[in-house]
Design a protein around this motif. Sequence first.
Motif, PDB file in Angstrom:
ATOM      1  N   VAL A  90      52.405  43.554  47.767  1.00 48.14           N
ATOM      2  CA  VAL A  90      52.137  44.848  47.123  1.00 48.14           C
ATOM      3  C   VAL A  90      52.361  44.732  45.823  1.00 48.14           C
ATOM      4  N   ALA A  91      51.685  45.191  44.969  1.00 47.30           N
ATOM      5  CA  ALA A  91      51.801  45.479  43.415  1.00 47.30           C
ATOM      6  C   ALA A  91      52.022  46.859  43.128  1.00 47.30           C
ATOM      7  N   VAL A  92      53.110  47.377  42.573  1.00 50.83           N
ATOM      8  CA  VAL A  92      53.049  48.627  42.157  1.00 50.83           C
ATOM      9  C   VAL A  92      53.006  48.906  40.672  1.00 50.83           C
ATOM     10  N   ILE A  93      51.885  49.364  40.026  1.00 56.01           N
ATOM     11  CA  ILE A  93      51.669  49.588  38.635  1.00 56.01           C
ATOM     12  C   ILE A  93      52.740  50.683  38.068  1.00 56.01           C
ATOM     13  N   GLY A  94      53.683  50.610  37.284  1.00 56.65           N
ATOM     14  CA  GLY A  94      54.396  51.752  37.028  1.00 56.65           C
ATOM     15  C   GLY A  94      55.712  52.008  38.034  1.00 56.65           C
ATOM     16  N   GLY A  95      55.880  50.771  38.459  1.00 53.63           N
ATOM     17  CA  GLY A  95      57.189  50.463  39.583  1.00 53.63           C
ATOM     18  C   GLY A  95      58.404  51.023  39.254  1.00 53.63           C
ATOM     19  N   GLY A  96      58.504  51.415  37.824  1.00 57.72           N
ATOM     20  CA  GLY A  96      59.892  51.954  37.643  1.00 57.72           C
ATOM     21  C   GLY A  96      59.940  53.281  37.435  1.00 57.72           C
ATOM     22  N   GLY A  97      58.928  53.868  37.616  1.00 57.30           N
ATOM     23  CA  GLY A  97      58.948  55.527  37.721  1.00 57.30           C
ATOM     24  C   GLY A  97      59.298  56.072  39.012  1.00 57.30           C
TER      25      GLY A  97
ATOM     26  N   GLY B 234      50.479  37.244  43.073  1.00 54.10           N
ATOM     27  CA  GLY B 234      49.249  37.886  43.560  1.00 54.10           C
ATOM     28  C   GLY B 234      48.258  36.920  43.734  1.00 54.10           C
ATOM     29  N   PRO B 235      47.067  37.541  43.878  1.00 62.56           N
ATOM     30  CA  PRO B 235      46.702  38.874  43.795  1.00 62.56           C
ATOM     31  C   PRO B 235      47.214  39.648  45.123  1.00 62.56           C
ATOM     32  N   ALA B 236      47.254  40.879  44.772  1.00 64.29           N
ATOM     33  CA  ALA B 236      47.818  41.907  45.699  1.00 64.29           C
ATOM     34  C   ALA B 236      46.926  42.204  46.731  1.00 64.29           C
ATOM     35  N   ASP B 237      47.600  42.394  48.023  1.00 68.81           N
ATOM     36  CA  ASP B 237      46.723  42.880  49.095  1.00 68.81           C
ATOM     37  C   ASP B 237      46.558  44.575  48.928  1.00 68.81           C
TER      38      ASP B 237
END
Lengths: 347, 347
Positions: free
Chosen positions: B191-198, B258-261
């Motif tokens: 799992v990739a979270v773009i903006g994971g720090g917010g 990745g790539p992320a599922d």
Amino acid sequence: MVALDSDPTGLHRVLDDTVVLPQAAQRLDTRRELWPDEVRIRVEKLNLDAASFRQLERKHAGDGDAVRREVLDIVATRGKMQNPETGSGGMLVGTVEEVGPRSPLGLRPGDRVATLVSLTLTPLVIEDDLRSWDGRGEQVPCDGYAVLFGRSIAAVLPDDLPADLSLSVMDVCGAPALTARVVEGYDAPTVAVIGGGGKSGSLSLAAARHAGAGRTIGVVPHEREATQLRESGLADEVVVADARNPIALRDAVTAAGGPADVTVVCVDVPGCEGGAILATAERGTVVFFSMATSFAAAALGAEGLAADVTMLVGNGYAPGHAAYALELLRENDGVRRLFEARLEAHA
Amino acid sequence: MVALDSDPTGLHRVLDDTVVLPQAAQRLDTRRELWPDEVRIRVEKLNLDAASFRQLERKHAGDGDAVRREVLDIVATRGKMQNPETGSGGMLVGTVEEVGPRSPLGLRPGDRVATLVSLTLTPLVIEDDLRSWDGRGEQVPCDGYAVLFGRSIAAVLPDDLPADLSLSVMDVCGAPALTARVVEGYDAPTVAVIGGGGKSGSLSLAAARHAGAGRTIGVVPHEREATQLRESGLADEVVVADARNPIALRDAVTAAGGPADVTVVCVDVPGCEGGAILATAERGTVVFFSMATSFAAAALGAEGLAADVTMLVGNGYAPGHAAYALELLRENDGVRRLFEARLEAHA
């Protein structure tokens, strides 16, 4: 010039200063020589996107010569056909001329194909000044060449169907493929297709039934279209409702046996998000295929209605989508009649 | 006046001439008397949407009195707080004053609650001229009343957490709920979270791990945020990339395993669609939570890349979403520290 490695997305042909994908690029490299994973097509026809052609027609007040000159100018300047106002392109038909040794597309020289990726990201050179086109229709006879990247999509045109009919089906073939996949995730679901009388709508109704829908509901804007859709036999129920009126849409779908487990939105008018959400059952899915969909209206609309629905952005691609849509046309006289009537009306 | 039946969507309080849902309405009926399925809240605080407050602040060059007068004027005119420029509202905190006999919300008089539906569709009357507010911050002390419909969402504030912390979590609680649901559909996915720090990003990372992710990747825009996220321990990998650069984002996620599922987009900047699609594996899912998402860019982007990915519009509602997000905060020191640091920075 430095010999760059090719990227399957076509990045190596972007001439802009910043890193963007070909669709977002101002200008593409149209050199004739292929990178190893590319394919070159000898173009015979461009199919301009309807919104793009209408904009050009309006801008030049129907002056076909001026429209033709502007298309030539866009393609010469940008290396692709992308209307700067609408941002849209279209598709093309041609014959495979050369296949790079590392192309993954499975094409052979001589194959007659339609490209299913947009002209907005396809390097294109026009070599005949479009002299066989009067600038008065979306179908543009054209001699020239185009390039496909590693990650592209081109479908070989079938022998058993007229080319225009195949193209017309391929143009919307993402909708039935995704509809089928979503319907298969439910047990004999009720499926409502908003805009069920149109191209993507009628194919989606056929796909829903093929994929195991328990009941199909076609929603259309007026009685004339309702009659056509009823005659096609594609929907168990046909109802007339204004999709922009959320309460009317909810009530119409409910009266026809809803709420729907799967709602497919195929009408290209803004403001249908709320009604589609309200017409859908809890834990149901709404698939938005209309380019007029507002992301914010869908997201905030569902939240504001406390609606536990899954909302999908209609992806125009799925493996095998063109073959599946053509198969639906062959197997459903109702679909075929609707498509043929539409082609006749536009001929 | 004719006594209309109430509609769970609040349609009966729309004063416009055309049939629209309360969110799209110009003006709502704010009468104090309840329809049988409604609830009235005594308001103690409004939380203006950040985009809305910034617009008002800019427009009036930081003149707090002028900002206050404009908010009063909007609410008096429209019967709800909806910034006409940004279209957005916010949420409110208050105490349940009266519950209609047919309300399905499960609230009792005296409950201290936050409304999780937008102020853009909530009938609101301000009774104290906002005299305790200086017009210089998004937190607006307020005495007045608001009305909830049958289909509304309000969460009782927990006793064990400061109210500001709970509110800050509830503001983004749709993201972890939907992330968990999507992650559960795969077997130990990446799992990739773009903006994971917010706010929504860190909760989504915690939800992904809780729901069975095999590997979590947090993508952040710069090294300072990367350090914070690494210290929180919420992600297995933390990488720095500009989410607007599709190739950089793809390459960063690939390098991190990745790539992320499943790719979750939580950054509020435009132009992240292409990179999110490229960072996602075939048959993977992209969840768009950013309001800056362009529907057309997502739909055409996936098609242009021949990407077989499922794309979800991030629905801000799922049953139990507020309780789930608060539970994630309680169980993850890393989440709690990030939220508390953010509240301190804005205090």
